[in-house]
Structures are given as C-alpha cells and as structure tokens.
Design an enzyme around this catalytic site. Structure first.
Site, short mmCIF file in Angstrom:
data_model
loop_
_atom_site.label_atom_id
_atom_site.label_comp_id
_atom_site.label_asym_id
_atom_site.label_seq_id
_atom_site.Cartn_x
_atom_site.Cartn_y
_atom_site.Cartn_z
N ASP A 1 -54.39 7.98 33.07
CA ASP A 1 -55.83 7.78 32.88
C ASP A 1 -56.13 8.12 31.42
O ASP A 1 -55.74 9.19 30.95
CB ASP A 1 -56.65 8.70 33.78
N ASP B 1 -58.97 4.27 46.56
CA ASP B 1 -59.02 5.73 46.47
C ASP B 1 -59.22 6.27 47.87
O ASP B 1 -60.07 5.77 48.63
CB ASP B 1 -60.19 6.15 45.57
#
Lengths: 205, 193
Positions: free
Chosen positions: A121, A2
C-alpha cells in the site's frame, strides 16, 4: 474483497465500512461472471481470526473454480501452511514483510514463489511514493520502488499494489505506471489486460 | 465410479477434490497401491519441485505402480511432468510414460508463468466440446516441448505441450481445477472417458 469477521465489507481506504454480503456467495458470483482471480484480504483484528480465515478459504475453495489469494495478518510459515492446505492458491503478506523482509525468502523457500504475493500500500507524499501500513494509516520510511525491487529480489512471485491516494481511477493509473517501470509486475499487467476486456470487473472492486 | 487422487504429499490437492465434487462425483485421496489399482479413474496431481516429488513417489513405491496402471490416468502440472522421461528440474528421472524431456523456460520470459493462457491444436476426447484458443490457468517454470504425444499446444515464448497423451495416460500442464468452466468441462471429459 475486504473481509471483516467473516463478512465482505466495503469502504474507502478501510474507513466507513459497510456490510457487502457473504464472501463465499460473492466469490461464486464473481467466478461465474468471468473474474480471473479473487483476492480476499481479512482486515478484522479478532483472536479467532486465524481460524475463521482458514474456514473461509476452505469454503471458497469448495465453491470456486478460479485461483484465489488470501491475506490479512499472515506472519509465519505456519500461517501460510494452514491457508494453503485449506485450498488457497496464493497468500498475500504485507506488514509482516515490511517488518521482517526475511519472511519473504522463508516463504518462497518453503512454498515456491508462485504462491507468495506481497501486497504494497503506498501513498504519494510530496511527489514521493512511500510504503504505508494498516490500510494507509501508518507511514514507513520505505520508498515504494525500492521496496518493490527488494520484494522481487527476495523471490515474491507477484505484487499486489494499492494506491492509497485513490482506490479508483488514480489507483489504476498508478498500477499501469508501475507496471511499465518494473516489468516484473505480472499481476498488474494481468489485471489491466482483463479489465479492458471485461469492463464489469471494475464494478466488483 | 471410483476416483482416486494420488496423495503423496505434493501440493494443493484439496482444490482437485472440490472440483470433482462440483461435477457430482466423490474422489478419495490415497497412496495405497491396492486402492489406486482398483480405481476407475486416477488423478496424479503435483505442485512443487520435481526431484523431491519423485523421491516421495519412490519412497511409497508409486513410481512402479503408476506406469503399469490400465485405467485412465490424468497427470496435472508437476504430475504430468513427472510422467515424462526426465526433467531439467533437479536433474530428475521421471516415470517414462511420455516420451519427452521437460525443460526450463528460457530467461527471455518471466518465470514462473503464472496466469491464464490459451490452448490450441486440441486433440483427443479430453478436449471434447472445448473450443480452440480457450483460456486455461497455469503455474509453472518448466515445460514439455512439442512431441508426437502432444494433444494441446500453448505458447509462452515458444510453443510447448499443454497436454500429452499416451494410451490410457493423459497429462495437462495447466490446472483444470482452476480453469473455470473450461477446466470443469475437461475434468468432466476425463471422468467420462
């Protein structure tokens, strides 16, 4: 990995982020240690994001000799073009695909399915897997498996699935289950196979 | 050493340029006949669709130039496929360097093949120091069947040519620039031919 404002960050479900180093240096290390692929997801929300992401892609391409995917805030054909030109092998889209599924078809038509990854997600709510956005914070009406099938039919080459219930053990378990249900999930199978072979891969996630 | 990567507007050539730089060489991107002809090594890349790629080559006259080059030439992925006689993709007539026709993978396997696979039955100096069953990275929907010019074999539902060679012309279906240290060694072998 990330990425936020050009740095690698770590946290659980995008909360309590802490600095984890320079993404290009980490990419080099992971590549050297035998990783098969790298995925960079930019979670920063600055106006300069487009430029910094393109620069990051350029520097990663300069240093690593394995394929990598980049995602985060990509919402147009032009965005994808810039990232691929800078050396990304694949791009990953998420919210923009949920909001405008036609974008998947447009990107596939222009760049080919081999470089279009759709990230999903999902969180299990009362037994039903539902698609979420913004790192699991925003629920949608879409059911995971229906959305995954639609994504495939629209031509995406791979699906990058993250379980927001748990990013660790349960996450991998879910990947495996989904992989067995929809046989198309190349990425899922791929990750699992390699993880078994290279236990160290886990540490980097 | 002068290395030219043929730039005809097809695919991600940045990665190849970077890979060559990591080996300590500089490559230039060019579509100019003179520059390509004078190079010591020529790399012919390509990602995309065969018929539109060959059209771009024809527009710049490179379709006549490439088959007549005398120095080592390495076609990568679509580049290799375009060096074959024909391709089923877009019913394309290729450059006719490799005497084989490119076919589409059957529906029994996931197409495109995206990911790592292995190469075996390695022949030629291109694979000097490379072990059998080494892993390489591929992205493709079409393949060249086995033929007398095959110098590496891979298996995806069936055995096909992962590498081809004819005289000074080499081709790899896989991406050496994305195949980690194995790929770098193969590129380095090519540059040292």
């Amino acid at each position: 990995m990330d990425i936020k404002d050009g740095r690698t960050v770590k946290g659980v479900n995008f909360v309590d982020l802490r600095d984890a180093g320079d993404p290009v240096e980490l990419a080099e290390i992971y590549s050297r240690e035998g990783a098969d692929e790298l995925v960079f997801l930019d979670i920063s929300a600055t106006e300069q994001k487009r430029k910094t992401l393109a620069e990051l892609v350029y520097h990663v391409a300069e240093k690593v000799s394995i394929p990598f995917t980049v995602g985060g805030g990509i919402s147009s054909v032009e965005d994808v073009d810039i990232l691929l030109q800078n050396g990304a092998d694949k791009v990953s889209i998420n919210s923009s695909a949920v909001k405008n599924p036609q974008l998947i078809n447009d990107l596939v038509a222009k760049f080919g399915s081999q470089c279009i990854v759709v990230a999903i997600d999902a969180k299990q709510i009362e037994g039903e897997w539902m698609v979420h956005l913004v790192g699991g914070k925003v629920p949608t009406e879409r059911k995971l498996f229906e959305w995954a099938k639609e994504v495939e039919q629209r031509g995406a080459g791979e699906i990058l699935f993250t379980s927001m219930n748990s990013r660790w053990y349960q996450g991998w378990f879910c990947k495996y289950r989904i992989g067995t249900i929809i046989n198309r999930f190349e990425y899922t199978h791929h990750c699992l196979r390699r993880c078994r072979k290279h236990a160290t891969f886990y540490r980097y996630l | 050493m002068k290395i030219v990567i043929i730039n005809y507007g097809a695919g991600n050539i940045q990665s190849i340029k970077f890979a060559i730089k990591r080996l300590g060489y500089e490559a230039v991107l060019s579509n100019k006949a003179d520059e390509i002809r004078k190079a010591d090594k020529v790399i012919f890349p390509g990602v995309g669709e065969a018929s539109s790629a060959i059209k771009k080559l024809r527009e710049s006259g490179l379709d006549d130039l490439i088959p007549n080059l005398k120095q080592p030439v390495l076609g990568i992925c679509l580049g290799m496929q375009l060096m074959c006689n024909r391709s089923e993709e877009g019913n394309t007539v290729g450059l006719g360097i490799f005497d084989v026709d490119v076919l589409r993978f059957s529906k029994s396997v996931k197409v495109p093949q995206i990911g790592w696979n292995q190469i075996s039955d390695l022949k030629s100096d291109l694979f000097k120091g490379i072990q059998e069953e080494s892993h390489i990275y591929l992205v493709h929907s079409f393949y060249a069947p086995l033929c007398s010019q095959t110098i590496a074999i891979s298996n995806y539902g069936l055995k096909y040519s992962a590498g081809l060679k004819h005289d000074n012309f080499y081709g790899t279906q896989f991406h050496p620039e994305k195949s980690s240290d194995i790929g770098e060694r193969i590129l380095s072998n090519f540059l040292e031919l």
